[in-house]
Motif scaffolding. Structure first.
Motif, PDB file in Angstrom:
ATOM      1  N   THR A   1      -0.947  -4.753  -5.708  1.00 49.73           N
ATOM      2  CA  THR A   1      -1.960  -4.346  -4.732  1.00 49.73           C
ATOM      3  C   THR A   1      -1.714  -2.904  -4.264  1.00 49.73           C
ATOM      4  O   THR A   1      -2.439  -2.406  -3.409  1.00 49.73           O
ATOM      5  CB  THR A   1      -1.927  -5.263  -3.481  1.00 49.73           C
ATOM      6  N   GLY A   2      -0.696  -2.256  -4.803  1.00 55.25           N
ATOM      7  CA  GLY A   2      -0.284  -0.932  -4.320  1.00 55.25           C
ATOM      8  C   GLY A   2      -0.996   0.210  -5.036  1.00 55.25           C
ATOM      9  O   GLY A   2      -1.878   0.004  -5.873  1.00 55.25           O
ATOM     10  N   LYS A   3      -0.565   1.424  -4.715  1.00 56.69           N
ATOM     11  CA  LYS A   3      -1.261   2.623  -5.199  1.00 56.69           C
ATOM     12  C   LYS A   3      -1.204   2.744  -6.718  1.00 56.69           C
ATOM     13  O   LYS A   3      -2.175   3.140  -7.348  1.00 56.69           O
ATOM     14  CB  LYS A   3      -0.651   3.882  -4.547  1.00 56.69           C
ATOM     15  N   THR A   4      -0.065   2.425  -7.311  1.00 53.41           N
ATOM     16  CA  THR A   4       0.000   2.505  -8.781  1.00 53.41           C
ATOM     17  C   THR A   4      -0.353   1.154  -9.410  1.00 53.41           C
ATOM     18  O   THR A   4      -1.134   1.093 -10.352  1.00 53.41           O
ATOM     19  CB  THR A   4       1.390   2.959  -9.266  1.00 53.41           C
TER      20      THR A   4
ATOM     21  N   SER B   1       2.120  -9.599  -5.880  1.00 57.08           N
ATOM     22  CA  SER B   1       2.775  -9.084  -4.671  1.00 57.08           C
ATOM     23  C   SER B   1       2.722 -10.202  -3.643  1.00 57.08           C
ATOM     24  O   SER B   1       2.227 -11.291  -3.949  1.00 57.08           O
ATOM     25  CB  SER B   1       2.070  -7.826  -4.138  1.00 57.08           C
ATOM     26  N   ARG B   2       3.179  -9.926  -2.411  1.00 50.73           N
ATOM     27  CA  ARG B   2       3.130 -10.984  -1.389  1.00 50.73           C
ATOM     28  C   ARG B   2       1.694 -11.422  -1.135  1.00 50.73           C
ATOM     29  O   ARG B   2       1.425 -12.591  -0.907  1.00 50.73           O
ATOM     30  CB  ARG B   2       3.756 -10.476  -0.073  1.00 50.73           C
ATOM     31  N   ASN B   3       0.756 -10.458  -1.206  1.00 54.02           N
ATOM     32  CA  ASN B   3      -0.652 -10.787  -0.931  1.00 54.02           C
ATOM     33  C   ASN B   3      -1.518 -10.655  -2.175  1.00 54.02           C
ATOM     34  O   ASN B   3      -2.745 -10.555  -2.073  1.00 54.02           O
ATOM     35  CB  ASN B   3      -1.202  -9.849   0.158  1.00 54.02           C
TER      36      ASN B   3
ATOM     37  N   ASP C   1       7.280 -12.349  -4.164  1.00 55.86           N
ATOM     38  CA  ASP C   1       7.974 -11.726  -3.027  1.00 55.86           C
ATOM     39  C   ASP C   1       9.394 -11.397  -3.472  1.00 55.86           C
ATOM     40  O   ASP C   1      10.154 -12.301  -3.852  1.00 55.86           O
ATOM     41  CB  ASP C   1       7.995 -12.690  -1.828  1.00 55.86           C
ATOM     42  N   TRP C   2       9.755 -10.126  -3.414  1.00 57.37           N
ATOM     43  CA  TRP C   2      11.116  -9.716  -3.788  1.00 57.37           C
ATOM     44  C   TRP C   2      12.156 -10.437  -2.942  1.00 57.37           C
ATOM     45  O   TRP C   2      13.292 -10.612  -3.361  1.00 57.37           O
ATOM     46  CB  TRP C   2      11.281  -8.202  -3.604  1.00 57.37           C
TER      47      TRP C   2
ATOM     48  N   LEU D   1       8.875   1.883 -12.334  1.00 60.28           N
ATOM     49  CA  LEU D   1       8.469   3.041 -11.537  1.00 60.28           C
ATOM     50  C   LEU D   1       9.628   3.476 -10.655  1.00 60.28           C
ATOM     51  O   LEU D   1      10.117   2.677  -9.851  1.00 60.28           O
ATOM     52  CB  LEU D   1       7.267   2.672 -10.661  1.00 60.28           C
ATOM     53  N   GLN D   2      10.068   4.722 -10.798  1.00 49.96           N
ATOM     54  CA  GLN D   2      11.088   5.263  -9.889  1.00 49.96           C
ATOM     55  C   GLN D   2      10.568   6.566  -9.308  1.00 49.96           C
ATOM     56  O   GLN D   2       9.382   6.641  -8.990  1.00 49.96           O
ATOM     57  CB  GLN D   2      12.422   5.450 -10.633  1.00 49.96           C
TER      58      GLN D   2
ATOM     59  N   PHE E   1       2.713  11.495  -4.930  1.00 51.72           N
ATOM     60  CA  PHE E   1       1.388  11.042  -5.381  1.00 51.72           C
ATOM     61  C   PHE E   1       0.287  11.800  -4.636  1.00 51.72           C
ATOM     62  O   PHE E   1       0.358  11.954  -3.406  1.00 51.72           O
ATOM     63  CB  PHE E   1       1.169   9.556  -5.050  1.00 51.72           C
TER      64      PHE E   1
ATOM     65  N   ASN F   1      -1.167   9.773  -1.714  1.00 52.52           N
ATOM     66  CA  ASN F   1      -0.591   9.738  -0.361  1.00 52.52           C
ATOM     67  C   ASN F   1      -1.580  10.315   0.659  1.00 52.52           C
ATOM     68  O   ASN F   1      -1.539   9.973   1.837  1.00 52.52           O
ATOM     69  CB  ASN F   1       0.705  10.550  -0.293  1.00 52.52           C
TER      70      ASN F   1
END
Ligand SMILES: NC(=O)c1ccc[n+]([C@@H]2O[C@H](COP(=O)([O-])OP(=O)(O)OC[C@H]3O[C@@H](n4cnc5c(N)ncnc54)[C@H](OP(=O)(O)O)[C@@H]3O)[C@@H](O)[C@H]2O)c1
Length: 282
Positions: free
Chosen positions: A14-17, A36-38, A44-45, A97-98, A132, A135
């Motif tokens: 659900t994130g930017k990448t 992801s969590r949602n 969930d990590w 991704l780092q 990014f 951002n």
């Protein structure tokens, strides 16, 4: 499906990448799990009981870790354990991704998952992007842009902002095509610009008055904390921005060109696209 015909698990889906990786995979006809969590797929990590179902039957993984979240994070525990489960589940490829910086920020390494992934036995690719562009419209810089005054401890430092669409496309080819195993792609945009120039570009694209104001490290941290940001996280952000101020990010890398055979998206293109999509409408 990957090239092996199996679904691709996208962490941070659900994130930017991750959101863009999912969209681009699906547009190319691959099956992607936005996790992801949602997310559509629960992951969930901090809850290993969610990992097996997410990994079940997957052939490849896009990995976003929690290094830049305001939480406890030890890749030596979480990433190692996840990679073991991934291998056991039959995953073959993993794209991690780092970040391009080798320096610590807020006392943390932003590349701490790399060695674990390299030693995992999976066929890996590592992406090391710089700041990014997103951002400015989806991340930590959005509030300042909407307020018309972006206050940062970046001085006149130069940064080669990279578009998350480019990062996602590099992820997609590394997960679905041959020739990317064992590659480390340092990903930047095509030009070095200051925050002042970036803000001017957004002002041009939106027709709004927006200014950039250089502040000190301490002023920035205190402001974030006064808005409710945990101090540790504020220090991490201020350190990262300090790297820009000190000129440490002021060089271009060719990962987009090497992986995709084309030039990266420019900041002006990004700003025009985001403005056309209503990113900064108030
Ligand atoms: N921002 C930059 O300029 C920049 C530059 C270089 C490198 N990076 C690196 O990019 C990474 C961040 O990637 P991003 O920007 O794509 O992510 P992002 O937009 O910050 O989104 C974070 C993702 O992680 C998920 N997430 C948060 N907590 C989680 C948890 N406990 N378990 C599982 N998933 C969780 C979130 O979804 P839910 O909330 O639904 O769980 C979301 O999908 C970091 O490694 C950072 O170092 C960032």
């Amino acid at each position: 499906m990957t090239t092996t015909g199996k679904p691709i698990l996208v962490l941070g889906g659900t994130g930017k990448t991750g959101r863009r990786v999912v969209a681009q995979l699906r547009a190319r006809g691959f099956s992607a799990r936005a996790a992801s969590r949602n997310g559509e797929t629960k992951f969930d990590w901090h809850d290993e009981s969610t990992w097996d179902a997410a990994l079940d039957g997957a052939g490849a993984v896009y990995m976003v870790d929690l290094v830049d979240e305001a939480v406890e994070w030890d890749p030596a525990v979480s990433v190692r354990s996840f990679c073991k489960k991934a291998v056991a589940a039959g995953v073959e490829r993993l794209t991690l991704l780092q970040a391009r910086t080798d320096e610590e920020a807020g006392g943390k390494s932003l590349t701490g998952s790399e060695d674990i992934v390299r030693a995992s036995g999976l066929r890996w690719t590592i992406l090391r992007p710089t700041w990014f562009t997103q951002n400015f419209d989806e991340g930590v810089l959005l509030d300042g842009i909407l307020a018309g005054n972006l206050r940062l401890p970046a001085g006149d430092g130069l940064e080669p902002f990279v578009d998350c669409e480019d990062i996602a496309e590099v992820a997609v080819v590394s997960l679905t095509e041959e020739g990317h195993a064992g590659q480390v792609y340092e990903l930047t945009g095509p030009e070095l610009i200051t925050f002042g120039q970036a803000v001017a570009e957004i002002a041009r694209a939106t027709g709004r008055e927006i200014r950039y104001e250089a502040v000190t490290h301490e002023q920035y941290v205190d402001e974030l904390v006064s808005f409710g940001t945990p101090r540790e996280y504020a220090e991490l952000l201020a350190d990262l921005i300090g790297q820009i101020r000190e000129g440490k990010n002021a060089y271009l890398s060719d990962g987009v060109q090497r992986a995709l055979g084309r030039d990266p998206i420019s900041f002006a293109q990004y700003a025009a696209n985001a403005a056309a999509n209503g990113a900064w409408r108030v």
